[in-house]
Design a protein around this motif. Structure first.
Motif, PDB file in Angstrom:
ATOM      1  N   ARG A  78       5.659  -3.636 -12.233  1.00  0.00           N
ATOM      2  CA  ARG A  78       4.347  -4.220 -12.517  1.00  0.00           C
ATOM      3  C   ARG A  78       3.268  -3.253 -12.062  1.00  0.00           C
ATOM      4  O   ARG A  78       3.342  -2.709 -10.959  1.00  0.00           O
ATOM      5  CB  ARG A  78       4.220  -5.545 -11.743  1.00  0.00           C
ATOM      6  CG  ARG A  78       2.873  -6.212 -11.799  1.00  0.00           C
ATOM      7  CD  ARG A  78       2.931  -7.630 -11.242  1.00  0.00           C
ATOM      8  NE  ARG A  78       3.110  -7.695  -9.799  1.00  0.00           N
ATOM      9  CZ  ARG A  78       2.105  -7.635  -8.918  1.00  0.00           C
ATOM     10  NH1 ARG A  78       0.848  -7.472  -9.343  1.00  0.00           N
ATOM     11  NH2 ARG A  78       2.338  -7.718  -7.623  1.00  0.00           N
ATOM     12  N   ALA A  80       0.103  -2.700 -10.402  1.00  0.00           N
ATOM     13  CA  ALA A  80      -0.774  -3.458  -9.501  1.00  0.00           C
ATOM     14  C   ALA A  80      -2.221  -3.043  -9.686  1.00  0.00           C
ATOM     15  O   ALA A  80      -3.139  -3.827  -9.455  1.00  0.00           O
ATOM     16  CB  ALA A  80      -0.362  -3.234  -8.044  1.00  0.00           C
ATOM     17  N   HIS A  88      -0.890   2.436 -10.065  1.00  0.00           N
ATOM     18  CA  HIS A  88      -0.055   2.051  -8.921  1.00  0.00           C
ATOM     19  C   HIS A  88       0.925   0.962  -9.326  1.00  0.00           C
ATOM     20  O   HIS A  88       0.516  -0.074  -9.839  1.00  0.00           O
ATOM     21  CB  HIS A  88      -0.942   1.577  -7.773  1.00  0.00           C
ATOM     22  CG  HIS A  88      -1.655   2.712  -7.112  1.00  0.00           C
ATOM     23  ND1 HIS A  88      -1.157   3.345  -6.014  1.00  0.00           N
ATOM     24  CD2 HIS A  88      -2.800   3.355  -7.440  1.00  0.00           C
ATOM     25  CE1 HIS A  88      -1.974   4.327  -5.662  1.00  0.00           C
ATOM     26  NE2 HIS A  88      -2.984   4.350  -6.516  1.00  0.00           N
ATOM     27  N   LEU A  90       4.366  -1.603  -8.558  1.00  0.00           N
ATOM     28  CA  LEU A  90       5.266  -2.318  -7.648  1.00  0.00           C
ATOM     29  C   LEU A  90       6.588  -2.524  -8.379  1.00  0.00           C
ATOM     30  O   LEU A  90       6.600  -2.915  -9.556  1.00  0.00           O
ATOM     31  CB  LEU A  90       4.682  -3.684  -7.263  1.00  0.00           C
ATOM     32  CG  LEU A  90       3.396  -3.630  -6.437  1.00  0.00           C
ATOM     33  CD1 LEU A  90       2.807  -5.038  -6.297  1.00  0.00           C
ATOM     34  CD2 LEU A  90       3.695  -3.053  -5.057  1.00  0.00           C
ATOM     35  N   GLU A  92      10.733  -4.011  -8.036  1.00  0.00           N
ATOM     36  CA  GLU A  92      11.812  -4.689  -7.307  1.00  0.00           C
ATOM     37  C   GLU A  92      13.086  -4.598  -8.124  1.00  0.00           C
ATOM     38  O   GLU A  92      13.055  -4.760  -9.345  1.00  0.00           O
ATOM     39  CB  GLU A  92      11.489  -6.179  -7.077  1.00  0.00           C
ATOM     40  CG  GLU A  92      10.452  -6.413  -6.011  1.00  0.00           C
ATOM     41  CD  GLU A  92      10.380  -7.881  -5.578  1.00  0.00           C
ATOM     42  OE1 GLU A  92      11.309  -8.670  -5.895  1.00  0.00           O
ATOM     43  OE2 GLU A  92       9.391  -8.240  -4.922  1.00  0.00           O
ATOM     44  N   THR A 102      13.096  -2.624  -2.927  1.00  0.00           N
ATOM     45  CA  THR A 102      11.673  -2.714  -3.238  1.00  0.00           C
ATOM     46  C   THR A 102      11.161  -1.290  -3.419  1.00  0.00           C
ATOM     47  O   THR A 102      11.765  -0.340  -2.914  1.00  0.00           O
ATOM     48  CB  THR A 102      10.868  -3.376  -2.104  1.00  0.00           C
ATOM     49  OG1 THR A 102      11.016  -2.591  -0.923  1.00  0.00           O
ATOM     50  CG2 THR A 102      11.328  -4.798  -1.839  1.00  0.00           C
ATOM     51  N   GLY A 103      10.058  -1.163  -4.115  1.00  0.00           N
ATOM     52  CA  GLY A 103       9.530   0.178  -4.288  1.00  0.00           C
ATOM     53  C   GLY A 103       8.101   0.178  -4.770  1.00  0.00           C
ATOM     54  O   GLY A 103       7.568  -0.849  -5.226  1.00  0.00           O
ATOM     55  N   THR A 104       7.475   1.325  -4.622  1.00  0.00           N
ATOM     56  CA  THR A 104       6.152   1.560  -5.187  1.00  0.00           C
ATOM     57  C   THR A 104       6.178   2.928  -5.855  1.00  0.00           C
ATOM     58  O   THR A 104       6.949   3.803  -5.462  1.00  0.00           O
ATOM     59  CB  THR A 104       5.046   1.542  -4.110  1.00  0.00           C
ATOM     60  OG1 THR A 104       5.302   2.567  -3.147  1.00  0.00           O
ATOM     61  CG2 THR A 104       4.939   0.199  -3.415  1.00  0.00           C
TER      62      THR A 104
ATOM     63  N   ASN B  63      -0.088   2.799  -0.302  1.00  0.00           N
ATOM     64  CA  ASN B  63      -0.627   3.450  -1.490  1.00  0.00           C
ATOM     65  C   ASN B  63      -2.087   3.065  -1.619  1.00  0.00           C
ATOM     66  O   ASN B  63      -2.422   1.876  -1.694  1.00  0.00           O
ATOM     67  CB  ASN B  63       0.155   2.994  -2.730  1.00  0.00           C
ATOM     68  CG  ASN B  63       1.631   3.302  -2.608  1.00  0.00           C
ATOM     69  OD1 ASN B  63       2.054   4.443  -2.740  1.00  0.00           O
ATOM     70  ND2 ASN B  63       2.425   2.271  -2.310  1.00  0.00           N
ATOM     71  N   THR B 104       4.800  -0.960   1.591  1.00  0.00           N
ATOM     72  CA  THR B 104       6.081  -1.517   2.019  1.00  0.00           C
ATOM     73  C   THR B 104       6.302  -1.084   3.463  1.00  0.00           C
ATOM     74  O   THR B 104       5.807  -0.048   3.891  1.00  0.00           O
ATOM     75  CB  THR B 104       7.255  -1.025   1.158  1.00  0.00           C
ATOM     76  OG1 THR B 104       7.341   0.401   1.232  1.00  0.00           O
ATOM     77  CG2 THR B 104       7.099  -1.447  -0.297  1.00  0.00           C
TER      78      THR B 104
END
Lengths: 268, 268
Positions: A78, A80, A88, A90, A92, A102-104, B63, B104
């Motif tokens: 997604r 963000a 940016h 997000l 999962e 989880t991650g970014t 971030n 995170t």
């Protein structure tokens, strides 16, 4: 012609908006469940496939929350926040409704600017002057790579010796495959646990969090092709159950493509 | 006695389950909006305050999605996964319903294990043998720290010269304050943009993503007290709009407390 196992491993089927289904792949199996690098690549691949994506990956952080079971998984990605030149994400990864990663991520439109590599490629023999390793660890995913180690490969003798965690090795996909962002995210995790190198001692370990910075855009990746990359990894600190790893990957032309860091749990 | 500005800056008021309200603080203002380090500290503080938290921070990634406006903000923190000894957190900082930071974190119960620092503290004069800097940058938050630079401080002359991005400096809170996880997250961002050091040239910059690994637990922080830390930072690559920074912070006893990395946007 059969496709490359990496393409099969990162193939994702759209389920609904921002959600994809993937399958673990036996070519990228680790000790227990899949190699962490391939899960990171699958997570990034959802961003790459997302219809709203702008630009190319600049940063990726993945957190390994739980062992991934062999079989299917969902990746949720997604945006963000979408700015003019950066975006940016997000991420999962879920199995049976439970979060396993989880991650970014940050994607960006890159422009040509003043540029310089400050960390030079270490002076070392070329990939074709280095022998394939005599020992391969009992991890299936290591057969998905060709290694040409210079120093600090998988220990041949586990005698508790060691003074440094430094590894230098040439590495590429086996069979060769042109590098892309997903395969760079995967190979960022290819270095064996620093504790094994530093101590020549086996203890239970598991990566907890990994961050990948991409210094290369698509034009640089096209110039790199499917060539061997020079990888370097070392730890800075081992302390009370967690050690870090700081790594670099250069093209065979000496261009720094990726810098990456991780923190790893260890038991004793 | 008036409290320390850092405590005021990271004070969060509970709004509802997993959501806190905070306020930007003038002592930690940056060029435009707050210093990124203080926003990272506020994000981590929500995890520290969360009633479900287990253990202490091991990893934090934030971030920077958009400029934070002066005034109030919300921090949302949620445990995505709780294991026996590790816990994975998702964090968002919002203003007016817009995401300005994602993050995170990993918290963990740490046990004593075999430990070693592989990255030694550089040999350098002690904090009381180093002079305060003759130039302070026009950034309010730099007055919230005492710097004792050894090399690579804010350039005195902006003449486009420079051969290295390396900075080494002693740093502590001003006035002194015992180090904790939030203040370590904040100081992890204290190093000036590597591009300024490397080029002695001013161009617009902004951190996009920062990761902090905590190698110290509470007992080590108690031993460290409010002493100066030795900080070291350098870039590995500047390429087409983004450069990285890799940094370490040691206690004055030579214990590696924090390793941290960031990737920073630059314009030219």
């Amino acid at each position: 012609m059969v496709g490359h196992p990496f393409d099969a491993a990162v193939a994702l089927q759209p389920l609904r908006d921002g959600v994809w289904q993937g399958q673990t792949h036996p070519a990228y199996a680790g000790m227990v469940g899949p190699f962490g690098g391939i899960t990171a690549a699958q997570a990034l691949q959802a961003v790459m496939l997302h219809p709203q994506r702008q630009g190319e990956p600049v940063a990726l952080t993945v957190n390994f929350c739980a062992a991934v079971a062999d079989g299917s998984f969902e990746v949720h990605a997604r945006a963000a926040r979408t700015n003019r030149s950066t975006q940016h994400w997000l991420i999962e990864v879920q199995q049976q409704g439970q979060v396993v990663m989880t991650g970014t991520a940050v994607t960006a439109l890159r422009r040509e600017t003043w540029s310089v590599d400050e960390e030079p490629m270490p002076s070392c023999p070329g990939p074709h002057e280095c022998a394939a390793p005599s020992v391969l660890p009992p991890l299936p995913f290591t057969r998905a790579y060709a290694f040409r180690p210079i120093q600090g490969h998988w220990p041949e003798v586990w005698d508790g010796s060691g003074e440094t965690s430094l590894t230098q090795t040439w590495v590429r996909d086996q069979p060769p495959r042109p590098w892309d962002f997903a395969s760079l995210a995967c190979v960022a995790d290819v270095f064996f646990p620093r504790l094994f190198i530093r101590r020549a001692t086996y203890v239970p370990v598991g990566t907890v969090s990994m961050t990948v910075y991409f210094h290369a855009g698509s034009p640089q990746l096209e110039r790199t092709g499917d060539a061997f990359l020079l990888g370097q990894a070392r730890a800075q600190a081992f302390r009370n159950g967690f050690f870090d790893q700081t790594s670099q990957l250069w093209s065979d032309q000496g261009v720094l493509l990726v810098t990456t860091h991780q923190i790893v749990y260890y038991k004793q």
